[in-house]
Design a protein around this motif. Structure first.
Motif, PDB file in Angstrom:
ATOM      1  N   LYS A 117      -2.272   0.719   7.677  1.00  0.00           N
ATOM      2  CA  LYS A 117      -2.498   1.574   6.516  1.00  0.00           C
ATOM      3  C   LYS A 117      -3.036   0.760   5.352  1.00  0.00           C
ATOM      4  O   LYS A 117      -3.974   1.163   4.664  1.00  0.00           O
ATOM      5  CB  LYS A 117      -1.198   2.268   6.100  1.00  0.00           C
ATOM      6  CG  LYS A 117      -0.753   3.365   7.035  1.00  0.00           C
ATOM      7  CD  LYS A 117       0.524   3.986   6.518  1.00  0.00           C
ATOM      8  CE  LYS A 117       1.056   5.054   7.430  1.00  0.00           C
ATOM      9  NZ  LYS A 117       2.309   5.642   6.936  1.00  0.00           N
ATOM     10  N   ARG A 118      -2.419  -0.394   5.138  1.00  0.00           N
ATOM     11  CA  ARG A 118      -2.847  -1.252   4.029  1.00  0.00           C
ATOM     12  C   ARG A 118      -4.277  -1.742   4.240  1.00  0.00           C
ATOM     13  O   ARG A 118      -5.073  -1.777   3.304  1.00  0.00           O
ATOM     14  CB  ARG A 118      -1.885  -2.441   3.904  1.00  0.00           C
ATOM     15  CG  ARG A 118      -2.207  -3.376   2.785  1.00  0.00           C
ATOM     16  CD  ARG A 118      -1.992  -2.718   1.447  1.00  0.00           C
ATOM     17  NE  ARG A 118      -2.314  -3.672   0.405  1.00  0.00           N
ATOM     18  CZ  ARG A 118      -2.747  -3.329  -0.781  1.00  0.00           C
ATOM     19  NH1 ARG A 118      -2.889  -2.069  -1.101  1.00  0.00           N
ATOM     20  NH2 ARG A 118      -3.023  -4.245  -1.668  1.00  0.00           N
ATOM     21  N   ALA A 119      -4.608  -2.096   5.473  1.00  0.00           N
ATOM     22  CA  ALA A 119      -5.961  -2.561   5.776  1.00  0.00           C
ATOM     23  C   ALA A 119      -6.976  -1.453   5.518  1.00  0.00           C
ATOM     24  O   ALA A 119      -8.060  -1.697   4.981  1.00  0.00           O
ATOM     25  CB  ALA A 119      -6.044  -3.041   7.212  1.00  0.00           C
ATOM     26  N   ASP A 120      -6.632  -0.215   5.866  1.00  0.00           N
ATOM     27  CA  ASP A 120      -7.518   0.912   5.609  1.00  0.00           C
ATOM     28  C   ASP A 120      -7.715   1.116   4.106  1.00  0.00           C
ATOM     29  O   ASP A 120      -8.829   1.372   3.639  1.00  0.00           O
ATOM     30  CB  ASP A 120      -6.970   2.191   6.234  1.00  0.00           C
ATOM     31  CG  ASP A 120      -7.098   2.201   7.747  1.00  0.00           C
ATOM     32  OD1 ASP A 120      -7.903   1.411   8.290  1.00  0.00           O
ATOM     33  OD2 ASP A 120      -6.385   3.009   8.375  1.00  0.00           O
ATOM     34  N   GLU A 121      -6.635   1.009   3.342  1.00  0.00           N
ATOM     35  CA  GLU A 121      -6.731   1.169   1.900  1.00  0.00           C
ATOM     36  C   GLU A 121      -7.609   0.086   1.282  1.00  0.00           C
ATOM     37  O   GLU A 121      -8.448   0.369   0.417  1.00  0.00           O
ATOM     38  CB  GLU A 121      -5.345   1.133   1.274  1.00  0.00           C
ATOM     39  CG  GLU A 121      -4.492   2.345   1.595  1.00  0.00           C
ATOM     40  CD  GLU A 121      -3.075   2.213   1.044  1.00  0.00           C
ATOM     41  OE1 GLU A 121      -2.784   1.231   0.350  1.00  0.00           O
ATOM     42  OE2 GLU A 121      -2.261   3.108   1.327  1.00  0.00           O
ATOM     43  N   VAL A 122      -7.420  -1.138   1.721  1.00  0.00           N
ATOM     44  CA  VAL A 122      -8.225  -2.250   1.204  1.00  0.00           C
ATOM     45  C   VAL A 122      -9.689  -2.028   1.542  1.00  0.00           C
ATOM     46  O   VAL A 122     -10.571  -2.234   0.707  1.00  0.00           O
ATOM     47  CB  VAL A 122      -7.716  -3.600   1.765  1.00  0.00           C
ATOM     48  CG1 VAL A 122      -8.687  -4.720   1.451  1.00  0.00           C
ATOM     49  CG2 VAL A 122      -6.339  -3.910   1.210  1.00  0.00           C
TER      50      VAL A 122
END
Length: 65
Positions: free
Chosen positions: A18-23
């Protein structure tokens, strides 16, 4: 235990995914803003006035006239 009655939980993305997608989305948005700012700056530059003969006009002030 009867296998036909067992239900599996739907797979949820991990916190890291999820964090990678947000970044990735933030980086993409910043790149688009940078491109938009470059386009706006390019459009803001004064374009030279060209007469019907293709000559650029309005750049030099004739002080002897």
């Amino acid at each position: 235990m009867d296998v036909s009655t067992v239900r599996t939980q739907p797979a949820q993305p991990s916190q890291q995914a999820k964090r990678a997608d947000e970044v990735h989305q933030v980086q993409k948005r910043e790149a688009q803003e940078k491109d938009n700012n470059a386009k706006i700056a390019q459009q803001a530059q004064a374009k030279p006035v060209v007469n019907t003969q293709g000559q650029t006009t309005g750049r030099i002030l004739n002080t002897t006239a």
